[in-house]
Design a protein around this motif. Sequence first.
Motif, PDB file in Angstrom:
ATOM      1  N   PHE A   1       0.935  -1.043   0.073  1.00 30.51           N
ATOM      2  CA  PHE A   1      -0.028   0.161  -0.434  1.00 30.51           C
ATOM      3  C   PHE A   1       0.886   1.105  -0.323  1.00 30.51           C
TER       4      PHE A   1
ATOM      5  N   PRO B   1      -4.777   4.532  -0.339  1.00 30.86           N
ATOM      6  CA  PRO B   1      -4.320   3.300  -0.369  1.00 30.86           C
ATOM      7  C   PRO B   1      -3.748   2.257   1.251  1.00 30.86           C
TER       8      PRO B   1
ATOM      9  N   LEU C   1      -1.878  -4.547  -2.381  1.00 30.12           N
ATOM     10  CA  LEU C   1      -3.128  -4.616  -2.991  1.00 30.12           C
ATOM     11  C   LEU C   1      -2.734  -5.392  -4.627  1.00 30.12           C
TER      12      LEU C   1
END
Length: 171
Positions: free
Chosen positions: A118, A142, A154
Amino acid sequence: MSEDIFIQTVPEDPLIAPVIEGLFGEYRDRYGDFFSSQPPEDDSVFSAPDGAFIVLLRNGEPVAMGAYKRYDEQTAELKRIWTHRALRRQGLAQKILHELERRAAAYGYRRVFLTTGFRQPEAVGLYLSHGYQPQFDTRLDPEVYSRPPYDGRLPFTKTLKAQVPVTSSAT
């Protein structure tokens, strides 16, 4: 003029120790101990025929790397894509990404899966610009993905184009 070549090797190769340390050093800088609860990955998963560990050498020095391993029968999981900090913004990560995709497709994988952290917006941008489909909402900050129920990763997927099968493990 510099000469760039790919080699297929193993993470324990002493030649590539600088890029391995660079990768994990960058993870420590960006994340501290955020991911420390996850068990370390067994490097044997990057071995042929189901995986590969590649390094880009420039004039004999390792400058970038990446790997893939089997995720499932049809899917390779890309891992450890990294470029030396002093050499960024020269397209080296793109070269690694394309070479990993080429090799995975040549071995018969039809899709790739990968995750990035992130706190790696440049990696997110790279994957988005090369046709990877995010499996998360890119409109959110994020940092949201660093909190439960998420784990900080992610995920992305991409369908590969068919390639001529690889007949040897040589580079």
